[in-house]
Structures are given as structure tokens and as C-alpha cells.
Design a protein around this motif. Structure first.
Motif, PDB file in Angstrom:
ATOM      1  N   PHE A  32      38.671  55.357  37.157  1.00  0.00           N
ATOM      2  CA  PHE A  32      39.183  54.226  36.925  1.00  0.00           C
ATOM      3  C   PHE A  32      38.662  52.695  37.552  1.00  0.00           C
ATOM      4  O   PHE A  32      38.205  52.384  38.064  1.00  0.00           O
ATOM      5  N   CYS A  34      39.650  48.802  38.430  1.00  0.00           N
ATOM      6  CA  CYS A  34      41.245  48.503  38.034  1.00  0.00           C
ATOM      7  C   CYS A  34      40.929  47.213  38.623  1.00  0.00           C
ATOM      8  O   CYS A  34      40.305  46.702  39.024  1.00  0.00           O
ATOM      9  N   ARG A 120      38.979  54.471  32.282  1.00  0.00           N
ATOM     10  CA  ARG A 120      39.054  53.218  31.147  1.00  0.00           C
ATOM     11  C   ARG A 120      39.566  52.002  32.081  1.00  0.00           C
ATOM     12  O   ARG A 120      38.817  51.984  33.254  1.00  0.00           O
ATOM     13  N   ILE A 122      41.963  49.082  34.144  1.00  0.00           N
ATOM     14  CA  ILE A 122      43.744  48.936  33.990  1.00  0.00           C
ATOM     15  C   ILE A 122      44.271  47.761  34.932  1.00  0.00           C
ATOM     16  O   ILE A 122      42.912  47.241  35.552  1.00  0.00           O
ATOM     17  N   SER A 144      49.814  49.691  32.176  1.00  0.00           N
ATOM     18  CA  SER A 144      48.375  49.924  33.376  1.00  0.00           C
ATOM     19  C   SER A 144      48.983  51.667  34.226  1.00  0.00           C
ATOM     20  O   SER A 144      48.631  52.129  34.384  1.00  0.00           O
ATOM     21  N   PHE A 148      48.303  55.889  33.159  1.00  0.00           N
ATOM     22  CA  PHE A 148      46.918  55.904  33.877  1.00  0.00           C
ATOM     23  C   PHE A 148      48.362  57.213  34.901  1.00  0.00           C
ATOM     24  O   PHE A 148      47.989  58.474  35.516  1.00  0.00           O
ATOM     25  N   THR A 149      49.828  57.762  34.032  1.00  0.00           N
ATOM     26  CA  THR A 149      50.211  58.959  35.078  1.00  0.00           C
ATOM     27  C   THR A 149      49.651  60.000  34.012  1.00  0.00           C
ATOM     28  O   THR A 149      49.576  60.759  35.574  1.00  0.00           O
ATOM     29  N   SER A 151      46.791  61.337  34.175  1.00  0.00           N
ATOM     30  CA  SER A 151      45.303  61.620  35.477  1.00  0.00           C
ATOM     31  C   SER A 151      45.768  61.773  36.400  1.00  0.00           C
ATOM     32  O   SER A 151      45.470  62.291  37.349  1.00  0.00           O
TER      33      SER A 151
END
Ligand SMILES: [Zn+2]
Ligand SMILES: [Zn+2]
Length: 159
Positions: A32, A34, A120, A122, A144, A148-149, A151
Motif C-alpha cells: 500500500f 501511505c 490503495r 491511505i 484509513s 486497512f483492517t 489486510s
């Protein structure tokens, strides 16, 4: 060191200058971007490009060349950077009720066909500049974390 039951081989991750390296049990599956302000300060460029895995899959091969700093950021990561080239190498996170996690920058992983693509963006609300791609972008801190939880849970408890 944990056993690798699948291939018996380990991947080597290393910083651009080669002074700092890790042994990784298997290619991570979650990647991802960030845009939090700490990633912006630690990573080259405008945002972090990281993969997530369980910390027990990662061994630091060169503890003498990685400087760990605890940042007061989301989740209180302990971020390790190469003491020679300053590039991020690995960050560790302790979360309640979870195994310990490791964030490994995509740039230090070997380029192989199974290297994951990013899924993605975040913490996009604090972006340095807009990114024009088709990936989902989540702005707020809570949102965010929430997006993401799944994953995180997959990495923590999935197979
Ligand atoms: Zn380096
Ligand atoms: Zn970040």
C-alpha cells in the motif's frame, strides 16, 4: 529463525546502498501507499510504499547498520533506516491482541514476478500532492485505519 516450510529458501531484502539487509521468509502479499507525515519524512518521494507482513517472518541480518527510531505516529511504529544511506529498511509495530507486524518498503524487496502491486492509498488527506491512478484513496486517520483492517487481519491470522 522461523522455518520456511514452503520453499526452504529465504528472500533477501536490502537497502539501495546494500549496507542494511533482511532475510524474509516469503514474499509479502499486502502492499500500500501511505501518505502520513511520518512516511513522508522517512521515505524518499511524497509517500511511503510499503508491504505488510508478520514480524516473525523477518530477520534483521545487519543490526549494526540499521538505526531504529520510535516515532509518535499512527500505531507507534519503530522505524529502522540504513545508517549509511538513510533509506527505510523495516518498521516494527506492536498492536494490542495481535502478533507483531513488520512493514518492509517495497523498494528494498527483490524484483520478482510475485512481488505484489500496491492496492490503495491511505492517510491520503495529508498527501504532498495528488496522485493520478485508479487505486482507492482514503483520507482520514480513522477511515484509513479501518479500510486497512481486513489486510491486517489477513496478514495476522490468514494463511
Ligand atoms: Zn543503505
Ligand atoms: Zn505512513
Amino acid at each position: 529463525m522461523a522455518q520456511n516450510k514452503e520453499t526452504g529458501a529465504q528472500l533477501t531484502a536490502q537497502c539501495p546502498c546494500g549496507a542494511a539487509s533482511l532475510a524474509i521468509e516469503a514474499m509479502p502479499t499486502v502492499r500500500f501507499y501511505c501518505h502520513c507525515t511520518i512516511c513522508q519524512s522517512v521515505y524518499p518521494g511524497d509517500y511511503g510504499d510499503a508491504t505488510l507482513m508478520r514480524a516473525d517472518k523477518v530477520s534483521v541480518r545487519t543490526p549494526g547498520t540499521i538505526t531504529f527510531t520510535r516515532h509518535l505516529d499512527k500505531g507507534g511504529l519503530e522505524r529502522g533506516t540504513c545508517s549509511q544511506c538513510n533509506h527505510p529498511v523495516v518498521a516494527f509495530m506492536n498492536a494490542p491482541m495481535m502478533p507483531k507486524f513488520a512493514f518492509v518498503p517495497a523498494a528494498v524487496l527483490p524484483d520478482r514476478p510475485d512481488k505484489p502491486s500496491s492496492t490503495r492509498h491511505i492517510f491520503y488527506g495529508t498527501r504532498a500532492r495528488d496522485v493520478h491512478d485508479a487505486l482507492p484513496k482514503t483520507e482520514g486517520d480513522a477511515a484509513s485505519m479501518m479500510v486497512f483492517t481486513p489486510s491486517v487481519l489477513k496478514v495476522a491470522f490468514g494463511r
